[in-house]
Design a protein around this motif. Structure first.
Motif, PDB file in Angstrom:
ATOM      1  N   GLN A 223       1.636  10.731  43.179  1.00  0.00           N
ATOM      2  CA  GLN A 223       1.061   9.843  42.637  1.00  0.00           C
ATOM      3  C   GLN A 223       0.093   8.686  42.372  1.00  0.00           C
ATOM      4  O   GLN A 223      -0.993   8.082  41.543  1.00  0.00           O
ATOM      5  CB  GLN A 223       2.412   9.024  41.772  1.00  0.00           C
ATOM      6  CG  GLN A 223       3.663   9.969  40.913  1.00  0.00           C
ATOM      7  CD  GLN A 223       4.403   9.854  40.219  1.00  0.00           C
ATOM      8  OE1 GLN A 223       4.704   8.638  40.152  1.00  0.00           O
ATOM      9  NE2 GLN A 223       5.242   9.996  41.324  1.00  0.00           N
ATOM     10  N   THR A 224      -0.001   8.768  43.885  1.00  0.00           N
ATOM     11  CA  THR A 224      -1.149   7.384  43.942  1.00  0.00           C
ATOM     12  C   THR A 224      -2.697   7.709  44.369  1.00  0.00           C
ATOM     13  O   THR A 224      -3.123   7.564  44.310  1.00  0.00           O
ATOM     14  CB  THR A 224       0.037   6.502  44.948  1.00  0.00           C
ATOM     15  OG1 THR A 224      -0.290   6.994  46.485  1.00  0.00           O
ATOM     16  CG2 THR A 224       0.257   5.325  44.417  1.00  0.00           C
ATOM     17  N   LYS A 227      -6.029   7.089  43.176  1.00  0.00           N
ATOM     18  CA  LYS A 227      -6.014   6.389  42.763  1.00  0.00           C
ATOM     19  C   LYS A 227      -6.366   4.744  43.118  1.00  0.00           C
ATOM     20  O   LYS A 227      -6.224   3.716  42.561  1.00  0.00           O
ATOM     21  CB  LYS A 227      -4.733   5.680  42.277  1.00  0.00           C
ATOM     22  CG  LYS A 227      -4.324   6.484  40.820  1.00  0.00           C
ATOM     23  CD  LYS A 227      -2.551   6.416  40.373  1.00  0.00           C
ATOM     24  CE  LYS A 227      -2.576   7.409  38.525  1.00  0.00           C
ATOM     25  NZ  LYS A 227      -2.893   8.130  39.357  1.00  0.00           N
ATOM     26  N   ASP A 314       8.829   8.442  38.136  1.00  0.00           N
ATOM     27  CA  ASP A 314       7.630   8.400  37.754  1.00  0.00           C
ATOM     28  C   ASP A 314       7.568   6.500  38.186  1.00  0.00           C
ATOM     29  O   ASP A 314       8.259   5.832  37.508  1.00  0.00           O
ATOM     30  CB  ASP A 314       7.322   8.089  36.419  1.00  0.00           C
ATOM     31  CG  ASP A 314       6.534   7.675  35.499  1.00  0.00           C
ATOM     32  OD1 ASP A 314       5.190   7.110  35.968  1.00  0.00           O
ATOM     33  OD2 ASP A 314       6.264   7.897  34.148  1.00  0.00           O
ATOM     34  N   SER A 316       4.673   4.924  38.004  1.00  0.00           N
ATOM     35  CA  SER A 316       3.640   4.153  36.900  1.00  0.00           C
ATOM     36  C   SER A 316       3.468   2.882  37.232  1.00  0.00           C
ATOM     37  O   SER A 316       2.936   1.860  37.063  1.00  0.00           O
ATOM     38  CB  SER A 316       3.563   4.728  35.717  1.00  0.00           C
ATOM     39  OG  SER A 316       4.805   5.044  35.014  1.00  0.00           O
ATOM     40  N   LYS A 320       1.149   0.149  38.343  1.00  0.00           N
ATOM     41  CA  LYS A 320       0.751  -0.326  37.492  1.00  0.00           C
ATOM     42  C   LYS A 320       0.839  -2.225  38.276  1.00  0.00           C
ATOM     43  O   LYS A 320      -0.425  -3.003  38.257  1.00  0.00           O
ATOM     44  CB  LYS A 320       1.669  -1.200  36.307  1.00  0.00           C
ATOM     45  CG  LYS A 320       1.141  -1.852  35.130  1.00  0.00           C
ATOM     46  CD  LYS A 320       1.878  -1.969  34.259  1.00  0.00           C
ATOM     47  CE  LYS A 320       0.951  -2.839  32.923  1.00  0.00           C
ATOM     48  NZ  LYS A 320       1.544  -2.573  31.992  1.00  0.00           N
TER      49      LYS A 320
END
Length: 521
Positions: A223-224, A227, A314, A316, A320
């Protein structure tokens, strides 16, 4: 309630038991709820007798036991939810089955309480390994069934000999459990390979991930990706760098900090979030509590908890927070406790067995005179510098194997090599004691002797329940002359300790100098 009782960790108050508040920060409310949860799990085990409980019950058994391990869950609401879920499942199986009274867990004949507690604490440690395996889709029916057998046994009357028999049987089952987790991890991520891990943190956004759960790390890495956020391991997550399936992610940069007991100091005002996937979580200070996230069975009141939905998480919110905090403005150079700036890991069974011929030749030629396994849990109690001093004083013709977070006492030392083989070999997490056992068995086969006849000595440090289950496995395998410290478990009564000393030559550590002299002669 204002009273509690807990003696499951090495740092328990006065070496006897925490009664007002846990040294770990656990309050009486949560300690008593954990005892209630344990009693409910006995009820579930009783209800499951002669039946096929099903995966929901199986997983609640593992999660419930795991949640009671030291420094895992401090959240009374989450423990309450587990209690209710366990009782609901118990009632589906047999509504007449009784919970084990929480007050009876730690009461009765001193020796019986000692033996019962040793089994319970071992089961808690094994539950952590079994849960990590289950998350990766690997479950062993024999291991799962033994959780029910062991928990039912807690509520039954047994002679001292019968309790000892159960403990040895448990030790063999835990070996199967560690083998299962080894298979789960290596199937998912490949076999670890020797890897150098920097302790420098680059400038820019980053996330620190702590604990043991490699599946959580894998999801965070996915997920990273792309980013601009770097990932740093902490504590027992360090060995993740050695797995090909994880090290392929370029944003997995290095390791942050040392062992778990230093986290309140090392995480002070850290400009990045921290994700705790398992123990060891300490009560977070206000300077960084807004950036601590928990997941799975880990819990602490007021922290953001990330649940799995259909097996997926998740992250996120963590991402964030990393972008909001921005990380360090300039590169930060950190070191281990001895001043070293890089660590090595990845010397698991596959790697060591790959050079077994070289090792065997070195032993036969006299280049390697002795092996030490110096590993286990770290902790804050004075006296743990014993392990640093021990490794520093090991002769140049000896090899030190290590695993678990106790290695942070010395894993930044450069103690040289023998014929191209590093003298310090980090085999991984605490569960990777399985690798060490496999290497010892292979060496014993090569030299046509028993493991106890090898030039091998185990020098272990313990803190919590995973160390207990590993010790029981080593004893069940008949391994003798194990040195253990920095202090002996409070849950071992004098008589039980005497049995272990007499049967297995279990030895409390003294001083590095005296112990090395006794070992090497």
């Amino acid at each position: 309630m204002s009273e509690m009782f807990c003696f499951q960790c090495e740092q328990t108050a006065g070496g006897k038991g925490c009664t007002k508040i846990g040294v770990c920060g656990k309050k009486p409310e949560i300690a008593n709820k954990q005892d209630e949860l344990t009693g409910a799990l006995v009820g579930l085990a009783r209800a499951a007798a002669g039946k096929t409980p099903g995966q929901t019950a199986d997983h609640l058994m593992l999660q419930g036991l795991f949640a009671t391990v030291t420094n895992v869950n401090f959240d009374p609401d989450r423990i309450d939810a587990l209690i209710q879920a366990v009782r609901t499942e118990k009632n589906k199986l047999d509504a007449t089955a009784k919970d084990f009274p929480a007050a009876d867990l730690w009461s009765g004949n001193e020796d019986i309480v000692s033996l019962r507690s040793t089994l319970l604490l071992g089961l808690r440690g094994m539950a952590a390994y079994a849960w990590h395996s289950a998350i990766l889709g690997k479950e062993n029916p024999e291991v799962t069934a033994w959780f029910y057998k062991g928990m039912r046994a807690l509520g039954e009357e047994h002679t001292a000999d019968a309790w000892l028999g159960l403990l040895m049987e448990f030790g063999q089952v835990n070996l199967q459990c560690m083998a299962l987790l080894d298979e789960a991890n290596t199937t998912a991520y490949g076999h670890p390979v020797p890897t150098t891990v920097p302790t420098t943190v680059e400038k820019g956004p980053f996330i620190v991930i702590s604990g043991h759960d490699l599946h959580d790390l894998k999801q965070l890495l996915e997920q990273t990706e792309g980013k601009g956020i770097n990932i740093y391991t902490h504590g027992e997550m360090l060995p993740a760098h050695a797995y090909p399936g994880l090290k392929k992610y370029s944003q997995l940069k290095g390791n942050f900090g040392t062992a778990w007991q230093n986290q309140q100091k090392e995480l002070d005002n850290i400009p990045g979030p921290i994700l705790f996937t398992t123990n060891c979580l300490m009560p977070p200070r206000s300077s960084y509590s807004d950036r601590v996230f928990t997941t799975d069975v880990v819990g602490y009141p007021g922290l953001t908890h990330i649940e799995a939905v259909n097996g997926k998480k998740d992250f996120s919110a963590v991402i964030k927070k990393a972008l909001e905090l921005g990380g360090y403005k300039e590169e930060q150079k950190f070191t281990g406790i001895n001043g070293g700036s890089q660590l090595t890991t990845g010397f698991a069974r596959n790697t060591v067995m790959g050079v077994a011929g070289t090792v065997i030749d070195a032993v036969k030629a006299g280049a390697i005179k002795h092996f030490f396994l110096v590993g286990g849990c770290d902790g804050a109690k004075p006296g743990r510098n014993y392990y640093t001093r021990f490794v520093e004083q090991t002769p140049k013709d000896t090899v030190v194997l290590t695993l678990a977070c106790g290695k942070y006492r010395f894993n930044d030392l450069n103690i040289g090599e023998i014929g191209g083989i590093p003298r310090l070999l980090d085999m991984g997490q605490c569960n990777d004691a399985y690798s060490a056992i496999q290497v010892a068995v292979a060496l014993a086969g090569a030299f046509e002797c028993s493991v106890n006849e090898l030039p091998l000595t185990l020098v272990l440090s313990w803190y919590e329940q995973k160390a207990v289950c590993i010790l029981l496995t080593l004893l069940a395998l008949g391994i003798k002359n194990i040195y253990i410290g920095p202090s002996l478990p409070a849950f071992l009564s004098g008589n039980v300790l005497n049995i272990l000393v007499e049967k297995f030559d279990l030895k409390p550590i003294s001083t590095p100098e005296a112990d090395l002299k006794a070992i090497l002669g």
